[in-house]
Design an enzyme around this catalytic site. Sequence first.
Site, PDB file in Angstrom:
ATOM      1  N   LYS A   1       0.176  -6.402   2.739  1.00 29.70           N
ATOM      2  CA  LYS A   1      -0.723  -6.203   3.887  1.00 29.70           C
ATOM      3  C   LYS A   1      -1.982  -7.066   3.827  1.00 29.70           C
ATOM      4  CE  LYS A   1      -1.533  -1.849   3.296  1.00 29.70           C
ATOM      5  NZ  LYS A   1      -0.641  -1.366   2.234  1.00 29.70           N
TER       6      LYS A   1
ATOM      7  N   ARG B   1      -4.044   5.846   6.995  1.00 32.11           N
ATOM      8  CA  ARG B   1      -3.102   6.203   5.938  1.00 32.11           C
ATOM      9  C   ARG B   1      -2.298   7.454   6.300  1.00 32.11           C
ATOM     10  NH1 ARG B   1      -6.758   5.544   1.031  1.00 32.11           N
ATOM     11  NH2 ARG B   1      -7.236   7.685   1.558  1.00 32.11           N
TER      12      ARG B   1
ATOM     13  N   ARG C   1       1.176  -8.699 -11.067  1.00 32.78           N
ATOM     14  CA  ARG C   1      -0.069  -9.094 -10.419  1.00 32.78           C
ATOM     15  C   ARG C   1      -1.211  -9.267 -11.417  1.00 32.78           C
ATOM     16  NH1 ARG C   1      -2.195  -5.962  -5.137  1.00 32.78           N
ATOM     17  NH2 ARG C   1      -2.616  -4.275  -6.593  1.00 32.78           N
TER      18      ARG C   1
ATOM     19  N   ARG D   1      -4.390  -4.783 -13.272  1.00 35.76           N
ATOM     20  CA  ARG D   1      -4.970  -3.493 -12.881  1.00 35.76           C
ATOM     21  C   ARG D   1      -4.254  -2.357 -13.591  1.00 35.76           C
ATOM     22  NH1 ARG D   1      -5.583  -2.882  -6.491  1.00 35.76           N
ATOM     23  NH2 ARG D   1      -4.654  -0.926  -7.119  1.00 35.76           N
TER      24      ARG D   1
ATOM     25  N   ARG E   1       2.448   6.043  -6.764  1.00 33.85           N
ATOM     26  CA  ARG E   1       1.673   5.600  -5.597  1.00 33.85           C
ATOM     27  C   ARG E   1       2.566   5.465  -4.374  1.00 33.85           C
ATOM     28  NH1 ARG E   1      -0.632   0.326  -8.039  1.00 33.85           N
ATOM     29  NH2 ARG E   1      -1.428  -0.183  -5.977  1.00 33.85           N
TER      30      ARG E   1
END
Length: 236
Positions: free
Chosen positions: A28, A103, A142, A175, A186
């Site tokens: 996104k 959300r 990532r 992260r 998640r």
Amino acid sequence: MKASSVPGVSGAEDKMRIILLGPPGAGKGTQAKVLAEKLKLTHISTGDILRQNVSKGTQLGKQAIEFMSKGLLVPDELVTKMLTQRFEQPDVRQGFILDGFPRNIRQAQTLDEILKQRNMSIDMVVYLDASEPVIIQRLTGRLVCSACGAIFHTKNMPPKKDMICDNCGGSLYQRADDQVKTIKNRLAVYQKESAGAIQYYEKQKKLHRLDADEEAETVINNIIHLTVQYNDSPKV
Ligand SMILES: [Zn+2]
């Protein structure tokens, strides 16, 4: 009919208001940034708004820190207040791409109210549909720059020097929540939360699903294609 439509003036009807929805890892943020530039729309990211409020030390930012420092999610109400303030700024009038919001269905309803008060409405909602294996591959690889926030990927976009940012020389890190187990959690939370918002936009006939397992460039072209189709279609 949109008030901004000027017949024969190319681009005048492109003041679109678009929402990008999708699970973490669907792309996104990246897509929204590129699309905003290509379509000359304002990029509104709730993540950015939150960070700005925190770094500027605004009243709302200070309230948000209290939750974040305890490892809690910033409550809906606080995010909505920040977003409402963001919609007061003039660049919103040139059309926008919203990413990271809503959300859930409650946020979707609130957003419609905020926009209605300002004589605006959402034109199109794009759901970036990515499969779990692809999301896991993207997020576990990532790497984020600790200095400038630039994002790299161990396989898809490796930095030139190991764990060093190409842009600024800062050190890269992973992260803490980009671990397989955390990602699965998640995703489950996202699916549960977002189902209502997705239905909400389906009922309004604004929802478009796109395959987000594809390369970023393909996904962006597909979104642009949707906006062209939308602008060419007769409006009631
Ligand atoms: Zn950097």
